[in-house]
Design a protein around this motif. Sequence first.
Motif, PDB file in Angstrom:
ATOM      1  N   VAL A  12      42.885  52.988  31.065  1.00  0.00           N
ATOM      2  CA  VAL A  12      41.717  52.121  30.943  1.00  0.00           C
ATOM      3  C   VAL A  12      41.807  51.065  32.039  1.00  0.00           C
ATOM      4  O   VAL A  12      42.885  50.523  32.304  1.00  0.00           O
ATOM      5  CB  VAL A  12      41.669  51.472  29.543  1.00  0.00           C
ATOM      6  N   ALA A  13      40.691  50.793  32.698  1.00  0.00           N
ATOM      7  CA  ALA A  13      40.670  49.841  33.802  1.00  0.00           C
ATOM      8  C   ALA A  13      40.814  48.407  33.305  1.00  0.00           C
ATOM      9  O   ALA A  13      40.432  48.075  32.186  1.00  0.00           O
ATOM     10  CB  ALA A  13      39.362  49.985  34.580  1.00  0.00           C
ATOM     11  N   TRP A  14      41.368  47.575  34.159  1.00  0.00           N
ATOM     12  CA  TRP A  14      41.526  46.142  33.917  1.00  0.00           C
ATOM     13  C   TRP A  14      40.561  45.390  34.818  1.00  0.00           C
ATOM     14  O   TRP A  14      40.103  45.907  35.842  1.00  0.00           O
ATOM     15  CB  TRP A  14      42.949  45.692  34.235  1.00  0.00           C
TER      16      TRP A  14
ATOM     17  N   GLU B   3      29.883  42.568  46.238  1.00  0.00           N
ATOM     18  CA  GLU B   3      28.857  42.485  45.201  1.00  0.00           C
ATOM     19  C   GLU B   3      29.141  43.468  44.069  1.00  0.00           C
ATOM     20  O   GLU B   3      29.004  43.124  42.890  1.00  0.00           O
ATOM     21  CB  GLU B   3      27.475  42.757  45.790  1.00  0.00           C
ATOM     22  N   LEU B   4      29.525  44.686  44.416  1.00  0.00           N
ATOM     23  CA  LEU B   4      29.841  45.670  43.381  1.00  0.00           C
ATOM     24  C   LEU B   4      31.070  45.253  42.580  1.00  0.00           C
ATOM     25  O   LEU B   4      31.125  45.467  41.366  1.00  0.00           O
ATOM     26  CB  LEU B   4      30.048  47.048  44.009  1.00  0.00           C
TER      27      LEU B   4
ATOM     28  N   ARG C 258      33.640  43.654  37.588  1.00  0.00           N
ATOM     29  CA  ARG C 258      34.429  42.655  36.851  1.00  0.00           C
ATOM     30  C   ARG C 258      33.712  42.297  35.539  1.00  0.00           C
ATOM     31  O   ARG C 258      34.325  42.232  34.478  1.00  0.00           O
ATOM     32  CB  ARG C 258      34.658  41.420  37.720  1.00  0.00           C
ATOM     33  N   THR C 259      32.405  42.099  35.615  1.00  0.00           N
ATOM     34  CA  THR C 259      31.620  41.788  34.419  1.00  0.00           C
ATOM     35  C   THR C 259      31.650  42.960  33.438  1.00  0.00           C
ATOM     36  O   THR C 259      31.857  42.768  32.238  1.00  0.00           O
ATOM     37  CB  THR C 259      30.161  41.448  34.805  1.00  0.00           C
ATOM     38  N   SER C 260      31.453  44.166  33.943  1.00  0.00           N
ATOM     39  CA  SER C 260      31.464  45.358  33.078  1.00  0.00           C
ATOM     40  C   SER C 260      32.813  45.545  32.393  1.00  0.00           C
ATOM     41  O   SER C 260      32.876  45.974  31.236  1.00  0.00           O
ATOM     42  CB  SER C 260      31.149  46.616  33.888  1.00  0.00           C
ATOM     43  N   LEU C 261      33.875  45.227  33.105  1.00  0.00           N
ATOM     44  CA  LEU C 261      35.215  45.417  32.552  1.00  0.00           C
ATOM     45  C   LEU C 261      35.585  44.338  31.539  1.00  0.00           C
ATOM     46  O   LEU C 261      36.306  44.608  30.578  1.00  0.00           O
ATOM     47  CB  LEU C 261      36.248  45.434  33.683  1.00  0.00           C
TER      48      LEU C 261
END
Length: 183
Positions: free
Chosen positions: A13-15, A50-51, A56-59
């Motif tokens: 799972v991504a951090w 930008e991506l 970061r917000t999604s994670l």
Amino acid sequence: MTGPASADVSCRVAWGDDAPAIAAVQVRAWRASYAGILPPDLLDSMSVDELAEHWRTSLTRPPDARNRVLVALERNLVTGFALTGPAADPDCDPLADGEVTDLTVDPHKRGQGHGSRLVQAVVDTLRADRFTRAVTWLAAQDDAARSFLTEAGWAPDGAHRTLDLTGDGTVQVKQVRLHTALG
């Protein structure tokens, strides 16, 4: 004895700290995979910074507890990523149908098993979230991704759509949906 065949590879799972690496993979992959499908100026305008902020917000604040971002790793290098969550299509059951909204491998790392590991991690994650079927959308022209997924047991289910990426009809992408049982 270790060597290239036994490299340290995994999925997890991504951090939040993975956001810049995921964004960099996304930019490289989109520029390679969508050349000839999307306008060059759209691909050239993609910004890793930008991506990364979006990632970061999604994670850190996913919209649903079952939304996951998985990363494929070679040692500590992000080589690909996948997004999973409840299926959003009106003909899908969000309790039974999970969706893979993105499955991307860095163009420089394709053919090394990272995509296969991601697909297995996606299936394991969706099963753990109690989904019984998985769906994903692909660009209709993306024969490589379709072949990869059909070899892994996915199949077209007859659904198709056209995405209007700019909202004005100038950039449209035709897509087909594939599915697989998770049982």
